[in-house]
Design a protein around this motif. Structure first.
Motif, short mmCIF file in Angstrom:
data_model
loop_
_atom_site.label_atom_id
_atom_site.label_comp_id
_atom_site.label_asym_id
_atom_site.label_seq_id
_atom_site.Cartn_x
_atom_site.Cartn_y
_atom_site.Cartn_z
N UNK A 205 -10.81 -20.82 -8.63
CA UNK A 205 -9.52 -20.46 -8.16
C UNK A 205 -9.56 -19.26 -7.11
N UNK A 206 -8.47 -18.91 -6.55
CA UNK A 206 -8.45 -17.97 -5.34
C UNK A 206 -8.21 -16.68 -5.99
N UNK A 207 -8.55 -15.47 -5.51
CA UNK A 207 -8.63 -14.32 -5.64
C UNK A 207 -7.20 -13.68 -5.37
N UNK A 208 -6.85 -12.54 -5.99
CA UNK A 208 -5.71 -11.91 -5.67
C UNK A 208 -5.61 -11.08 -4.29
N UNK A 209 -4.47 -11.03 -3.45
CA UNK A 209 -4.47 -10.18 -2.19
C UNK A 209 -3.87 -8.99 -2.99
N UNK A 210 -4.64 -7.94 -2.63
CA UNK A 210 -4.15 -6.56 -2.97
C UNK A 210 -4.08 -5.65 -1.80
N UNK A 211 -3.05 -4.91 -1.55
CA UNK A 211 -2.98 -3.93 -0.86
C UNK A 211 -3.36 -2.82 -1.13
N UNK A 212 -4.98 -2.34 -1.13
CA UNK A 212 -5.41 -0.99 -1.81
C UNK A 212 -4.95 0.09 -1.00
N UNK A 213 -4.72 1.08 -1.63
CA UNK A 213 -4.24 2.43 -1.15
C UNK A 213 -5.15 3.45 -1.79
N UNK A 214 -5.24 4.59 -1.05
CA UNK A 214 -6.02 5.58 -1.67
C UNK A 214 -5.38 6.97 -1.49
N UNK A 215 -5.62 7.80 -2.46
CA UNK A 215 -4.82 9.08 -2.40
C UNK A 215 -5.11 9.90 -1.04
N UNK A 216 -4.30 10.62 -0.39
CA UNK A 216 -4.65 11.50 0.67
C UNK A 216 -5.70 12.54 0.44
N UNK A 217 -6.52 13.19 1.29
CA UNK A 217 -7.35 14.07 1.16
C UNK A 217 -6.71 15.38 0.50
N UNK A 218 -7.61 15.82 -0.57
CA UNK A 218 -7.13 16.86 -1.05
C UNK A 218 -6.93 18.29 -0.23
N UNK A 219 -5.79 18.84 -0.26
CA UNK A 219 -5.64 19.99 0.53
C UNK A 219 -5.86 21.34 -0.23
N UNK A 220 -6.43 22.26 0.31
CA UNK A 220 -6.49 23.61 -0.27
C UNK A 220 -5.17 24.25 -0.76
N UNK A 221 -5.29 24.83 -1.94
CA UNK A 221 -4.07 25.37 -2.58
C UNK A 221 -3.85 26.81 -1.95
N UNK A 222 -2.97 27.19 -1.44
CA UNK A 222 -2.82 28.58 -1.11
C UNK A 222 -1.55 29.05 -2.05
N UNK A 223 -1.12 28.37 -2.86
CA UNK A 223 0.01 28.79 -3.77
C UNK A 223 0.02 27.96 -5.11
N UNK A 224 0.49 28.46 -6.04
CA UNK A 224 0.39 27.81 -7.44
C UNK A 224 1.31 26.43 -7.45
N UNK A 225 0.73 25.32 -7.68
CA UNK A 225 1.56 23.89 -7.51
C UNK A 225 2.63 24.14 -8.64
N UNK A 226 3.80 23.52 -8.26
CA UNK A 226 4.90 23.56 -9.12
C UNK A 226 4.63 22.67 -10.37
N UNK A 227 3.67 21.65 -10.43
CA UNK A 227 3.59 20.79 -11.45
C UNK A 227 2.63 21.68 -12.58
N UNK A 228 2.15 22.73 -11.91
CA UNK A 228 1.32 23.63 -13.03
C UNK A 228 2.03 24.85 -13.47
N UNK A 229 3.15 24.94 -12.92
CA UNK A 229 3.78 26.30 -13.26
C UNK A 229 4.85 26.07 -14.63
N UNK A 230 4.70 26.58 -15.37
CA UNK A 230 5.53 26.13 -16.78
C UNK A 230 6.55 27.69 -16.95
N UNK A 231 6.46 28.72 -16.12
CA UNK A 231 7.24 30.04 -16.37
C UNK A 231 8.57 29.89 -15.66
#
Length: 223
Positions: free
Chosen positions: A197-223
Motif C-alpha cells: 500500500x502507499x504511504x501517507x503524505x505528511x506535511x511535517x513541521x518543526x517548532x521554531x528555534x527556541x528564543x532566550x527569555x528576557x521576561x517571564x512567560x505568560x504561560x508560566x505566570x499564575x500571580x
C-alpha cells in the motif's frame, strides 16, 4: 495543528467537539487503534492441478486485482502532549486504509493429449475449433481484507489515489508439491504474494528555534 481555546484565567484548554470543523470528507470519528503497520497485504491460495496436466514453469503467471474497494480514512483524536509549560492538547490525525482487494491468480498448464480453441457461433450450440499449443490456465481467487495504518501526525496527512500504480504487487512465488491421499497422487500448487500500500503524505513541521527569555512567560505566570 493545535486545536485549543482560551478558558477561564487565560488558560489554554481543548476545544469542544462543536468548536472544530471537519476539513475532509474522509475524516472519521470512529475510535480505531492507531499503531503504524508495515503497509503490506499478503495472500496465499491453493490450486489443484488435474491429472495428466503439467504446470508450465517457463510461462508467466497472470495476476489480476482490483483496489477500487479500498477506502482512505483520516481519523482525528484529541491527545495530550507534555511541554515545559505543562500539558498541551492537540489533534492527532491518523491515516488509514480499510476495505478489500479482490484478486485472481492464473497459472499456465499444458495438456499432454487433446487441446483446441473453441469458437461458439451465434446459436450458442455449434462450435468451430482449431488446434492450439495446448497451453491453458487454471486459477484461484479470493478477497484480501485490508485494515492498515499508514502513520499519524499533528497536521492532517493525505493518502495517494488507491489505484494500480500506488497499490502494487511486489512479491509472487509458488511451491508445487505432490500430495498422496487415499493412495491417490494429487498435484497441488501453492501461490503466495504480497501487495504494498502507499504511504501517507505528511506535511511535517518543526517548532521554531527556541528564543532566550528576557521576561517571564505568560504561560508560566499564575500571580
Amino acid at each position: 495543528m493545535i486545536d485549543l481555546k482560551y478558558g477561564e484565567g487565560n488558560v489554554l484548554i481543548p476545544k469542544n467537539s462543536t468548536d472544530s470543523i471537519d476539513v475532509n470528507s474522509v475524516f472519521s470519528n470512529e475510535d480505531r487503534h492507531c499503531t503504524e503497520t508495515d503497509k503490506l497485504v499478503k495472500f496465499c491460495c491453493t490450486i489443484d492441478i488435474p491429472k495428466c496436466f503439467e504446470f508450465k514453469k517457463n510461462v508467466p503467471i497472470k495476476f489480476f486485482y482490483d483496489p477500487t474497494c479500498l477506502k482512505p480514512v483520516i481519523q482525528s483524536n484529541l491527545e495530550c502532549f507534555p511541554s515545559e509549560c505543562g500539558p498541551v492538547w492537540a489533534n492527532c490525525y491518523c491515516a488509514q486504509i480499510i476495505g478489500c482487494i479482490p484478486y485472481l491468480v492464473n497459472v499456465p498448464v499444458e495438456v499432454k493429449e487433446c487441446g483446441v480453441d473453441v469458437v461458439i457461433n451465434e446459436d450458442n450450440c455449434k462450435v468451430e475449433s482449431k488446434k492450439i499449443d495446448k497451453i491453458g490456465y487454471i486459477c484461484c481467487k479470493g478477497d484480501l481484507c485490508v485494515d492498515e495504518t499508514l502513520g499519524k501526525y499533528t497536521t492532517p496527512p493525505s493518502i495517494p489515489k488507491l489505484d494500480c500504480k500506488n497499490v502494487e504487487l511486489i512479491e509472487l512465488g509458488y511451491n508445487d508439491t505432490a500430495v498422496n491421499v487415499c493412495n491417490n497422487n494429487c498435484s497441488t500448487l501453492i501461490v503466495s504474494g504480497t501487495l504494498q500500500l502507499p504511504g501517507a503524505v505528511i506535511n511535517k513541521q518543526v517548532c521554531p528555534p527556541k528564543q532566550p527569555q528576557s521576561t517571564f512567560s505568560n504561560c508560566c505566570a499564575y500571580n
